[in-house]
Write a protein that holds these residues in place. Structure first.
Motif, short mmCIF file in Angstrom:
data_model
loop_
_atom_site.label_atom_id
_atom_site.label_comp_id
_atom_site.label_asym_id
_atom_site.label_seq_id
_atom_site.Cartn_x
_atom_site.Cartn_y
_atom_site.Cartn_z
N TRP A 178 0.85 -1.19 0.00
CA TRP A 178 0.00 0.00 0.00
C TRP A 178 0.88 1.24 0.00
N ILE A 179 0.38 2.34 -0.57
CA ILE A 179 1.15 3.58 -0.58
C ILE A 179 1.25 4.17 0.82
N ASP A 180 0.19 3.97 1.61
CA ASP A 180 0.18 4.53 2.97
C ASP A 180 -0.35 3.48 3.94
N ARG A 181 -0.66 3.89 5.17
CA ARG A 181 -1.16 2.96 6.19
C ARG A 181 -2.68 2.96 6.26
N GLU A 182 -3.32 3.67 5.32
CA GLU A 182 -4.78 3.75 5.30
C GLU A 182 -5.40 3.00 4.13
N GLY A 183 -4.60 2.27 3.37
CA GLY A 183 -5.14 1.38 2.34
C GLY A 183 -5.13 1.89 0.92
N VAL A 184 -4.43 2.99 0.63
CA VAL A 184 -4.38 3.49 -0.75
C VAL A 184 -3.50 2.55 -1.58
N PRO A 185 -4.04 2.00 -2.68
CA PRO A 185 -3.30 1.03 -3.48
C PRO A 185 -2.45 1.69 -4.57
N HIS A 186 -1.68 0.86 -5.21
CA HIS A 186 -0.92 1.31 -6.40
C HIS A 186 -0.74 0.14 -7.33
N SER A 187 -0.31 0.43 -8.54
CA SER A 187 -0.03 -0.62 -9.52
C SER A 187 1.48 -0.75 -9.69
N GLU A 188 1.88 -1.67 -10.55
CA GLU A 188 3.31 -1.82 -10.84
C GLU A 188 3.82 -0.69 -11.72
N GLU A 189 2.94 0.20 -12.16
CA GLU A 189 3.34 1.35 -12.97
C GLU A 189 3.70 2.57 -12.10
N MET A 190 3.63 2.44 -10.80
CA MET A 190 3.91 3.57 -9.91
C MET A 190 5.37 4.00 -10.01
N THR A 191 5.57 5.32 -9.99
CA THR A 191 6.90 5.91 -9.90
C THR A 191 6.92 6.87 -8.72
N VAL A 192 7.99 6.81 -7.92
CA VAL A 192 8.15 7.69 -6.77
C VAL A 192 9.39 8.54 -6.98
N ILE A 193 9.21 9.86 -6.92
CA ILE A 193 10.32 10.80 -7.01
C ILE A 193 10.54 11.41 -5.62
N GLU A 194 11.75 11.30 -5.11
CA GLU A 194 12.10 11.90 -3.83
C GLU A 194 13.19 12.95 -4.04
N ARG A 195 13.09 14.04 -3.30
CA ARG A 195 14.11 15.09 -3.33
C ARG A 195 14.59 15.32 -1.91
#
Length: 255
Positions: A178-195
């Motif tokens: 999950w993206i967070d601890r409240e159940g928001v899902p994602h797919s294998e197409e997710m990209t995360v950019i961190e700065r």
């Protein structure tokens, strides 16, 4: 090869005494670090979340509002049973993968209240999370994302320096986190950019942008803040679901 190098260096220094200083300078230049492997800032140390620094993230999610999800994501979201947020259920009723001791994934790992240690070396940054002893490599040596492996729990992370800001792109993550601890899902197409950026020597700020054409209609933009500590990363390993349930019962029965 290394023995040969030092043999030749010794020969030059002994046999050409009048040019010793020049020889030392030449040798140092020959073994200097490739500029492409150097770092723009020093994030080394142990960091813990700074909840009073004004970051957008809170204890269980990346914002107080639910992100703009696609119909596919909303369907997944509706069947997820988290232990945090407005839809929270008891531990015994949750289907949150972390309660089965699976890794939380990126970026959710930052929402768990445990410190992390950052180690820097030429061309690479290593993040050691106290949560379950998870380690994450961020390669800054100019490589591309790997195409010889499948999806992984924490994803494939590569980065580059924009002056003193470390920009990291993570892809190829399993869709059963999950993206967070409240159940928001994602797919294998997710990209995360961190700065990553230092506000001062003891304050670390991370801007995060989450995009997923399958799950999110618009990017989820957020931030997390950390402060430096003198702590040591301790051993922590996930307990099974029965242990979590027993712990919750003790809390509920506490007088």
């Amino acid at each position: 090869m290394r023995k040969y190098f030092f043999f030749m260096l010794s020969f030059l220094l002994i046999g050409c005494g009048q040019n010793t200083s020049q020889n030392i300078n030449d040798a140092a230049e020959a073994v200097s670090v490739d500029p492409a492997l150097e770092h723009g800032a020093d994030f080394s140390g142990v960091w813990t979340r700074d909840n009073g620094a004004g970051a957008r993230a809170h204890n269980s999610s990346w914002s107080w509002e639910i992100p703009d999800m696609t119909p596919w994501a909303r369907e997944q979201f509706d069947v997820h049973l988290p232990t945090f947020g407005a839809r929270a259920v008891a531990v015994a009723d949750t289907n949150d993968p972390v309660y089965e001791c699976y890794p939380p994934g990126t970026p959710r790992i930052y929402l768990h209240p445990f410190p992390m240690e950052i180690l820097q070396m030429p061309g690479r940054i290593l993040l050691i999370y106290e949560y379950d002893g998870i380690m994450r490599n961020i390669y800054t040596d100019g490589r591309e994302h790997r195409d010889d492996i499948g999806v992984t729990w924490m994803g494939d992370s590569i980065g580059y320096w924009d002056q003193d800001v470390l920009v990291v792109e993570t892809r190829n993550m399993r869709d059963d986190t999950w993206i967070d601890r409240e159940g928001v899902p994602h797919s294998e197409e997710m990209t995360v950019i961190e700065r990553f950026q230092l506000r001062d020597e003891n304050s670390l700020w991370i801007d995060i942008e989450i995009t997923d054409p399958v799950a999110l209609n618009t990017p989820w933009v957020t931030s997390q803040a950390y402060r430096k500590t003198d702590w040591t990363i301790e051993e922590f390993k996930c307990m099974d679901n029965v242990s979590f349930a027993a712990w919750e019962d003790q809390i509920l029965e506490y007088d």
